[in-house]
Enzyme design. Structure first.
Site, mmCIF file in Angstrom:
data_model
loop_
_atom_site.group_PDB
_atom_site.id
_atom_site.type_symbol
_atom_site.label_atom_id
_atom_site.label_comp_id
_atom_site.label_asym_id
_atom_site.label_seq_id
_atom_site.Cartn_x
_atom_site.Cartn_y
_atom_site.Cartn_z
ATOM 1 N N HIS A 177 46.750 70.194 14.670
ATOM 2 C CA HIS A 177 46.001 71.119 15.532
ATOM 3 C C HIS A 177 44.673 70.482 15.979
ATOM 4 C CE1 HIS A 177 44.644 75.364 16.586
ATOM 5 N NE2 HIS A 177 43.500 74.709 16.568
ATOM 6 N N GLU A 178 43.957 69.874 15.028
ATOM 7 C CA GLU A 178 42.653 69.280 15.358
ATOM 8 C C GLU A 178 42.811 67.995 16.179
ATOM 9 O OE1 GLU A 178 40.275 71.219 14.996
ATOM 10 O OE2 GLU A 178 41.271 72.572 13.598
ATOM 11 N N GLN B 262 35.278 71.486 20.489
ATOM 12 C CA GLN B 262 35.121 72.945 20.448
ATOM 13 C C GLN B 262 33.657 73.389 20.515
ATOM 14 O OE1 GLN B 262 38.002 73.422 16.940
ATOM 15 N NE2 GLN B 262 38.236 75.331 18.068
ATOM 16 N N CYS C 32 43.386 79.811 16.695
ATOM 17 C CA CYS C 32 42.355 78.817 16.984
ATOM 18 C C CYS C 32 41.037 79.542 17.250
ATOM 19 C CB CYS C 32 42.770 78.010 18.209
ATOM 20 S SG CYS C 32 41.538 76.805 18.734
ATOM 21 N N LEU C 33 39.936 78.995 16.730
ATOM 22 C CA LEU C 33 38.624 79.619 16.940
ATOM 23 C C LEU C 33 38.268 79.659 18.430
ATOM 24 C CD1 LEU C 33 36.623 77.961 14.011
ATOM 25 C CD2 LEU C 33 37.535 80.291 14.095
ATOM 26 N N HIS D 296 43.187 68.920 19.679
ATOM 27 C CA HIS D 296 41.907 69.223 20.326
ATOM 28 C C HIS D 296 41.262 67.952 20.874
ATOM 29 C CE1 HIS D 296 41.120 73.465 19.904
ATOM 30 N NE2 HIS D 296 41.297 73.469 18.597
ATOM 31 N N GLY E 79 39.240 74.534 10.241
ATOM 32 C CA GLY E 79 39.126 73.260 10.933
ATOM 33 C C GLY E 79 38.327 73.420 12.213
#
Ligand code: NI
Length: 169
Positions: free
Chosen positions: A134-135, A50, A92-93, A138, A45
């Protein structure tokens, strides 16, 4: 185009994103970049914030490109329903090298526009419900670390501060 992924501490990751006014060619090109960046990472995702764009868009693909039908794009997403609770390890990236157990809804229904402007609603359970939450976090300026408490949160933020000071973050 693959874009650099911002890390925890970058301002745009900690600020709520704004709505997309119209699905312009620029927005579509941004979505393409988000998908390319997510697959290259690789990740399941990615939110626009990000890659430094403060717009309410996220992409999810639990198969990381292996199954084309798994790719989902949500523009201006909103919750329809959320219920239950699951506890699983999450990363998380934007926070590479760190994982923690985060409480998330067990089931979540999200509604948003697809790339062609069609509104669609998707129900997720398990990992998909977790990815949706999670997204969406963000897009609200929240990273999973912000959902932690006490010692666990202190430990991760202290390590990130150290890495930042050392120029390794
Ligand atoms: Ni993330």
């Amino acid at each position: 185009m693959i874009r650099p992924i911002l890390r925890y501490g970058a301002g745009v990751l900690h600020t709520p994103a704004g709505p997309v006014d119209a699905i312009t060619p620029e927005v579509l090109s941004l979505v393409d970049d988000m998908i390319a960046t997510m697959y290259a990472a690789p990740g399941i995702g990615l939110a626009a914030t990000q890659i430094g764009v403060p717009l309410r868009i996220f992409v999810v693909d639990l198969s990381v490109g292996r199954t084309t039908t798994d790719l989902m794009v949500f523009i201006n997403p909103a919750w329809v329903e959320r219920d239950g609770m699951q506890l699983e390890e999450e990363g998380c990236l934007s926070v590479p090298g760190f994982n923690a157990t985060v409480a998330r809804p067990a089931r979540a229904i999200v509604r948003g526009l697809d790339r062609d402007g069609t509104s669609r609603e998707v129900e997720g359970t398990g990992l998909l419900a977790r990815a949706f939450q999670h997204e969406m976090d963000h897009l609200d300026g929240q990273v999973f670390v912000d959902r932690l408490r006490g010692l666990q949160k202190d430990l991760i933020t202290r390590k990130i501060r150290k890495l930042t000071k050392a120029g390794q973050w």
